[in-house]
Design a protein around this motif. Structure first.
Motif, PDB file in Angstrom:
ATOM      1  N   HIS A 183       3.210   0.902  48.416  1.00 46.73           N
ATOM      2  CA  HIS A 183       3.576   0.332  49.371  1.00 46.73           C
ATOM      3  C   HIS A 183       3.230   0.812  50.965  1.00 46.73           C
ATOM      4  O   HIS A 183       4.113   0.549  51.727  1.00 46.73           O
ATOM      5  CB  HIS A 183       5.250   0.541  49.355  1.00 46.73           C
ATOM      6  CG  HIS A 183       5.732  -0.330  48.015  1.00 46.73           C
ATOM      7  ND1 HIS A 183       5.816  -1.547  47.827  1.00 46.73           N
ATOM      8  CD2 HIS A 183       6.163   0.393  46.915  1.00 46.73           C
ATOM      9  CE1 HIS A 183       6.398  -1.623  46.639  1.00 46.73           C
ATOM     10  NE2 HIS A 183       6.624  -0.482  46.094  1.00 46.73           N
ATOM     11  N   GLN A 218       8.411  -5.298  49.399  1.00 44.05           N
ATOM     12  CA  GLN A 218       8.323  -4.531  48.261  1.00 44.05           C
ATOM     13  C   GLN A 218       8.100  -5.197  46.885  1.00 44.05           C
ATOM     14  O   GLN A 218       7.772  -4.423  46.090  1.00 44.05           O
ATOM     15  CB  GLN A 218       9.708  -3.642  48.260  1.00 44.05           C
ATOM     16  CG  GLN A 218      10.251  -2.887  49.424  1.00 44.05           C
ATOM     17  CD  GLN A 218       9.174  -1.777  49.672  1.00 44.05           C
ATOM     18  OE1 GLN A 218       9.187  -0.961  48.511  1.00 44.05           O
ATOM     19  NE2 GLN A 218       8.934  -1.432  50.848  1.00 44.05           N
ATOM     20  N   THR A 219       8.255  -6.494  46.866  1.00 43.25           N
ATOM     21  CA  THR A 219       8.059  -7.151  45.606  1.00 43.25           C
ATOM     22  C   THR A 219       6.343  -7.575  45.607  1.00 43.25           C
ATOM     23  O   THR A 219       6.120  -7.638  44.491  1.00 43.25           O
ATOM     24  CB  THR A 219       8.982  -8.471  45.515  1.00 43.25           C
ATOM     25  OG1 THR A 219      10.127  -8.037  45.608  1.00 43.25           O
ATOM     26  CG2 THR A 219       9.025  -9.093  44.102  1.00 43.25           C
ATOM     27  N   LEU A 230      13.849 -14.090  49.314  1.00 44.91           N
ATOM     28  CA  LEU A 230      12.658 -13.593  49.625  1.00 44.91           C
ATOM     29  C   LEU A 230      12.717 -13.512  51.188  1.00 44.91           C
ATOM     30  O   LEU A 230      11.771 -12.956  51.937  1.00 44.91           O
ATOM     31  CB  LEU A 230      11.640 -14.342  49.269  1.00 44.91           C
ATOM     32  CG  LEU A 230      11.529 -14.457  47.759  1.00 44.91           C
ATOM     33  CD1 LEU A 230      10.092 -15.052  47.049  1.00 44.91           C
ATOM     34  CD2 LEU A 230      11.384 -12.708  47.138  1.00 44.91           C
ATOM     35  N   TYR A 248       3.439  -5.902  43.394  1.00 50.55           N
ATOM     36  CA  TYR A 248       3.527  -6.041  41.864  1.00 50.55           C
ATOM     37  C   TYR A 248       3.305  -7.315  41.290  1.00 50.55           C
ATOM     38  O   TYR A 248       2.873  -7.422  40.078  1.00 50.55           O
ATOM     39  CB  TYR A 248       5.009  -5.745  41.377  1.00 50.55           C
ATOM     40  CG  TYR A 248       5.536  -4.316  41.779  1.00 50.55           C
ATOM     41  CD1 TYR A 248       5.212  -3.098  40.834  1.00 50.55           C
ATOM     42  CD2 TYR A 248       6.429  -4.180  42.981  1.00 50.55           C
ATOM     43  CE1 TYR A 248       5.616  -1.919  41.344  1.00 50.55           C
ATOM     44  CE2 TYR A 248       6.732  -2.761  43.156  1.00 50.55           C
ATOM     45  CZ  TYR A 248       6.306  -1.623  42.771  1.00 50.55           C
ATOM     46  OH  TYR A 248       6.916  -0.478  42.761  1.00 50.55           O
ATOM     47  N   VAL A 307      12.542  -7.114  51.099  1.00 48.97           N
ATOM     48  CA  VAL A 307      12.487  -7.573  49.719  1.00 48.97           C
ATOM     49  C   VAL A 307      11.207  -8.238  49.320  1.00 48.97           C
ATOM     50  O   VAL A 307      10.478  -7.676  48.322  1.00 48.97           O
ATOM     51  CB  VAL A 307      13.732  -8.684  49.168  1.00 48.97           C
ATOM     52  CG1 VAL A 307      13.309  -9.018  47.863  1.00 48.97           C
ATOM     53  CG2 VAL A 307      14.987  -7.931  49.475  1.00 48.97           C
ATOM     54  N   LEU A 308      10.582  -8.918  50.135  1.00 50.01           N
ATOM     55  CA  LEU A 308       9.302  -9.747  49.918  1.00 50.01           C
ATOM     56  C   LEU A 308       8.192  -8.581  50.084  1.00 50.01           C
ATOM     57  O   LEU A 308       7.193  -8.728  49.266  1.00 50.01           O
ATOM     58  CB  LEU A 308       9.172 -10.626  50.912  1.00 50.01           C
ATOM     59  CG  LEU A 308       7.903 -11.606  50.759  1.00 50.01           C
ATOM     60  CD1 LEU A 308       7.636 -12.015  49.414  1.00 50.01           C
ATOM     61  CD2 LEU A 308       7.873 -12.594  51.722  1.00 50.01           C
TER      62      LEU A 308
END
Length: 482
Positions: A365, A32-33, A24, A36, A29-30
């Motif tokens: 996003h 885009q995650t 993370l 959700y 990555v963080l």
């Protein structure tokens, strides 16, 4: 998969946290995650360790998208406040408390906590679908500098006074508004709220009671299969792929003036009707309005100056277009304003965007209007001239209100006939109109003196030739069906 999960659980907790922290730590990555995950899950992650807390609170775009529809503290199961003789338990009500203050209390409490945690200023896409939302709360979101919301979704909300909401939107878009306000550029309001697949109570209880790795993996596989099934069963994309009516309910006529007042400032999930009877239409003055009113089956209907589009149409079944032309994604207006250097101004770009509706669901996003409006399979930045290819076709539609398609639209096969090709069911013979309505704005009449549509411009026979006749669900007037 099960062996990997078991070996991963066998690792010490410190190593597990270190691996997750390194993953993370990548901001891409963080960011885009996080969309959700619910806000509750993200805050729980931040509470596990100081390193995670620093990572969550100091990484940009973690709280860019906030959905409060699934937050329990934002919901309450009470009915109307004014219930004679009802006893409120565990609640202390001030005698000066208004009904709007009562219903907006949970959301205002959440916003207050997010403001103290310095999170509210990072929220750019805010979804309040299905909650108790008041017009005063929307007014604060539009005008309070502590909010940085650019896209707001209030579809299917409860206890909302639409008249006050229209007043708040028109006030926020007034000419004397402060520079840079309102920050909200997109509002989802007219369409239905998104439906997400959820586990039943029995499945939730079973998944929470099962502690084994195999049971958890099976539960996640079932959820993935449900999500895939729901994704495959989704309806076609609104406006561009789904023809006909776009909204389940009726839209008040006063919303047209609000959309016109907010044009170029705030975009909605609907647009103004572009029929030639309205002042904003590119086809204004190209058809004979008197002939259309005379030939209407309901007499001379009162057509407002502006109207909200409720139907998405393809080209006319006779000429393949419409008097006002198509609304094509990515196509610039010919009257776009440009500065001294020949570059397009931001005002002209916003005027272009006012022609396109916001597409559900709100972007995950990004907070860009172009991304929220971009149809599936199209590029965000299109340039003229657009040349369709075998793989990519121009995404286009014709927005109309019900008054502009009355007596000329089939609800069964979604075919329709424009004002230039078909006047109306009560039109007289072509010879009579040729003598009384001649000139550049005259309208040809495809109906003969016997009341039967001609073969070339047949309204009823076209549906019959395409397999949609009286037995196929065609809803054309009875005298137009072959």
């Amino acid at each position: 998969m099960t062996q990997i999960s078991e070996s991963h659980n066998a690792l010490p907790v410190d190593i597990q946290h270190s691996a997750l922290l390194q993953l993370l730590a990548n901001s891409l990555v963080l960011s885009q995650t996080a969309p959700y995950l619910s806000c509750y899950d993200v805050l729980n992650l931040a509470a596990t360790a100081r390193a995670f807390r620093f990572l969550v609170y100091h990484t940009p775009n973690v709280f860019r998208r906030l959905e409060l529809g699934n937050v329990k503290t934002a919901q309450f199961d009470t009915h109307a406040v004014d219930r004679g003789g009802e006893t409120w338990r565990n609640v202390q009500l001030d005698e000066n408390l208004t009904e709007d203050d009562f219903y907006s209390g949970p959301l205002r409490g959440i916003f207050s906590n997010l403001r103290r945690a310095d999170i509210l200023r990072d929220v750019q896409v805010l979804s309040l679908d299905g909650l108790f939302v008041t017009a005063e709360l929307v007014h604060d979101i539009l005008n309070d500098p502590s909010f940085s919301v650019r896209i707001l979704s209030i579809r299917g909300v409860k206890n909302l006074n639409e008249r006050q909401l229209r007043g708040a939107l028109q006030y926020a878009c007034r000419q004397s508004r402060p520079e840079g306000m309102p920050r909200v550029k997109g509002l989802y309001f007219f369409g239905p709220q998104d439906t997400a697949p959820t586990l039943t109570h029995r499945e939730e209880k079973r998944s929470s009671a099962s502690a084994s790795t195999a049971a958890v993996a099976a539960a996640w596989n079932a959820k993935s299969q449900e999500a895939l099934t729901a994704a495959l069963a989704e309806e076609p994309e609104a406006w561009y792929a789904r023809r006909g009516g776009q909204f389940p309910g009726r839209i008040h006529a006063d919303w047209a003036h609000t959309l016109n007042a907010c044009a170029g400032i705030i975009s909605f999930d609907s647009v103004l009707c572009t029929g030639p009877r309205h002042f904003n239409s590119p086809g204004w003055g190209t058809v004979n309005i008197e002939a259309l009113d005379t030939a209407a089956s309901t007499g001379a209907p009162s057509i407002p100056h502006f109207a909200v589009a409720t139907h998405s149409l393809s080209g006319c079944a006779s000429c393949g277009s419409a008097p006002e032309g198509w609304t094509v994604w990515g196509q610039e207006l010919l009257t776009s304003q440009r500065d001294a250097d020949g570059r397009r101004t931001s005002e002209s770009c916003m005027a272009d965007l006012a022609r396109f509706p916001l597409l559900a669901p709100p972007p995950m996003h990004s907070a860009s209007l172009q991304i929220a409006m971009c149809p599936a399979g199209q590029t965000v930045r299109s340039r003229l001239p657009f040349i369709p290819t075998g793989k990519q076709q121009a995404a286009r539609f014709i927005p109309r209100c019900f008054d502009c398609i009355r007596d000329r639209y089939c609800g069964g096969c979604h075919k329709w006939w424009c004002e230039s090709c078909y006047i109306g069911p009560r039109a007289s013979s072509p010879g009579e109109h040729a003598g009384s309505h001649s000139g550049p704005n005259s309208v040809s009449n495809p109906i003969s003196s016997t009341g039967v549509v001609s073969v070339d411009n047949s309204v009823g026979s076209m549906c019959t030739r395409n397999g949609v006749g009286t037995d196929g669900g065609c809803s054309l007037p009875q005298h137009l069906k072959g």
